[in-house]
Structure formats: structure tokens, C-alpha cells
Design a protein around this motif. Structure first.
Motif, short mmCIF file in Angstrom:
data_model
loop_
_atom_site.label_atom_id
_atom_site.label_comp_id
_atom_site.label_asym_id
_atom_site.label_seq_id
_atom_site.Cartn_x
_atom_site.Cartn_y
_atom_site.Cartn_z
N ILE A 74 57.43 -3.99 1.70
CA ILE A 74 57.91 -3.21 2.82
C ILE A 74 58.85 -2.14 2.27
O ILE A 74 59.75 -2.44 1.50
CB ILE A 74 58.63 -4.10 3.84
N LEU A 75 58.57 -0.91 2.66
CA LEU A 75 59.39 0.22 2.22
C LEU A 75 59.92 0.96 3.44
O LEU A 75 59.20 1.15 4.41
CB LEU A 75 58.56 1.20 1.39
N GLN A 76 61.16 1.38 3.35
CA GLN A 76 61.71 2.26 4.37
C GLN A 76 62.05 3.58 3.69
O GLN A 76 62.84 3.61 2.74
CB GLN A 76 62.95 1.67 5.03
N VAL A 77 61.42 4.63 4.15
CA VAL A 77 61.67 5.96 3.59
C VAL A 77 63.08 6.38 4.03
O VAL A 77 63.38 6.35 5.22
CB VAL A 77 60.62 6.97 4.09
N PRO A 78 63.94 6.73 3.08
CA PRO A 78 65.31 7.13 3.46
C PRO A 78 65.31 8.33 4.41
O PRO A 78 64.42 9.18 4.37
CB PRO A 78 65.94 7.52 2.11
N ALA A 79 66.32 8.36 5.26
CA ALA A 79 66.42 9.42 6.27
C ALA A 79 66.53 10.81 5.66
O ALA A 79 66.17 11.79 6.30
CB ALA A 79 67.61 9.14 7.19
N ASP A 80 67.00 10.91 4.42
CA ASP A 80 67.15 12.23 3.81
C ASP A 80 65.88 12.76 3.15
O ASP A 80 65.86 13.86 2.62
CB ASP A 80 68.31 12.23 2.81
N VAL A 81 64.79 11.99 3.20
CA VAL A 81 63.52 12.45 2.65
C VAL A 81 62.86 13.37 3.68
O VAL A 81 62.60 12.97 4.81
CB VAL A 81 62.59 11.27 2.28
N THR A 82 62.63 14.60 3.27
CA THR A 82 62.03 15.60 4.16
C THR A 82 60.50 15.56 4.03
O THR A 82 59.97 14.94 3.10
CB THR A 82 62.51 17.01 3.76
N PRO A 83 59.79 16.23 4.92
CA PRO A 83 58.34 16.29 4.77
C PRO A 83 57.92 16.83 3.40
O PRO A 83 56.94 16.35 2.82
CB PRO A 83 57.90 17.24 5.90
N LEU A 84 58.67 17.77 2.85
CA LEU A 84 58.32 18.33 1.53
C LEU A 84 58.52 17.32 0.41
O LEU A 84 57.82 17.38 -0.61
CB LEU A 84 59.16 19.58 1.25
N LYS A 85 59.42 16.40 0.57
CA LYS A 85 59.71 15.40 -0.47
C LYS A 85 58.94 14.09 -0.26
O LYS A 85 58.96 13.22 -1.13
CB LYS A 85 61.21 15.08 -0.49
N PHE A 86 58.27 13.96 0.88
CA PHE A 86 57.62 12.69 1.22
C PHE A 86 56.56 12.27 0.21
O PHE A 86 56.52 11.13 -0.22
CB PHE A 86 57.03 12.77 2.63
N ARG A 87 55.69 13.18 -0.18
CA ARG A 87 54.60 12.84 -1.10
C ARG A 87 55.15 12.27 -2.41
O ARG A 87 54.72 11.22 -2.88
CB ARG A 87 53.71 14.04 -1.41
N GLY A 88 56.10 12.96 -3.00
CA GLY A 88 56.67 12.51 -4.26
C GLY A 88 57.40 11.18 -4.13
O GLY A 88 57.26 10.30 -4.97
N TYR A 89 58.15 11.03 -3.05
CA TYR A 89 58.86 9.77 -2.82
C TYR A 89 57.88 8.62 -2.68
O TYR A 89 58.02 7.58 -3.32
CB TYR A 89 59.75 9.87 -1.57
N LEU A 90 56.86 8.80 -1.82
CA LEU A 90 55.89 7.73 -1.58
C LEU A 90 55.12 7.39 -2.84
O LEU A 90 54.93 6.21 -3.16
CB LEU A 90 54.93 8.14 -0.46
N ARG A 91 54.70 8.40 -3.58
CA ARG A 91 53.95 8.16 -4.83
C ARG A 91 54.78 7.32 -5.80
O ARG A 91 54.30 6.34 -6.35
CB ARG A 91 53.56 9.48 -5.47
#
Length: 126
Positions: free
Chosen positions: A10-27
Motif C-alpha cells: 500500500i502506497l500513499q502518494v505524498p500531498a506535495d507530489v504534483t501531476p508532473l512529478k507523479f510518474r517519476g514518484y510512482l515508478r
């Protein structure tokens, strides 16, 4: 006969991750989960909690493309489930999600055991 382990993350994407940063964070996070696989037969299901504003900022086609790209590079990741949130989850809510995922895995494991080690399609409850 299936010989690997069923696991969930289970992962929670931090609130400071923007749409532009989402791909890199998730990968990065999904590759870290993939690295925990102990063998080719392991099956991992990942539930990702992400703020709606990130998903809306990307749009459904882009989100789908990101998910397909990540899953395609991680052979043990069977599925990624996205849960859109209005606000980040609390620690208690994350624990509830973990408990729910564990119950789902237990039910799947019992279904596989009952079928003699072969994963078969079953009816969905809900």
C-alpha cells in the motif's frame, strides 16, 4: 501449481507530489516494491492512494499510460489499484487499508489452495 507468494503493498502518494512529478514518484516506488520480490512466481498487488487533483491534472489516458508503463517493467506486479482521495489518509485509515488488503490476499490464497494451486476466475463480491 503456483509456488510463489501473494503479497500486497500500500502506497500513499505524498500531498506535495504534483501531476508532473507523479510518474517519476510512482515508478520509483513501484520499482522498490518489485525489488522485494523473492522469486519469479511472487505475485504482488499494489494499492496506491493518490489525491484526486493529481489524477485530474493528468487525465485518464495519461494515468492509464503511466500505470501500463510501470506494470510492464515490473514482472511480479500483477495489478495496481488506484484510490482517489480528497485528502491524505491518516495513519489509522492506512492501517484499515492494510488490513483490508491482507483479508483480500487471504481469500485469494484460500481460493488458490482449494483449486489445487491453480488460480481460477471466481465471482466478485462487493
Amino acid at each position: 501449481m503456483i509456488q510463489g507468494q501473494f503479497r500486497s503493498s500500500i502506497l500513499q502518494v505524498p500531498a506535495d507530489v504534483t501531476p508532473l512529478k507523479f510518474r517519476g514518484y510512482l515508478r520509483k516506488e513501484i520499482e522498490a516494491v518489485q525489488a522485494t520480490a523473492q522469486g519469479e512466481e511472487d505475485i504482488i498487488i499494489v494499492r496506491v492512494f493518490v489525491l484526486e487533483k493529481v489524477l485530474f491534472g493528468l487525465g485518464p489516458k495519461k494515468v492509464d499510460s503511466i500505470l501500463q508503463g510501470v506494470v510492464g517493467k515490473c514482472p511480479n506486479i500483477q495489478r495496481i489499484e488506484l484510490e482517489a482521495l480528497l485528502r491524505p489518509l491518516s495513519a489509522e485509515e492506512m492501517q484499515e487499508a492494510a488490513d483490508e488488503a491482507q483479508a483480500t490476499l487471504q481469500a485469494l490464497s484460500e481460493r488458490v489452495s482449494a483449486s489445487g494451486g491453480k488460480l481460477q476466475a471466481g465471482s466478485r463480491r462487493g
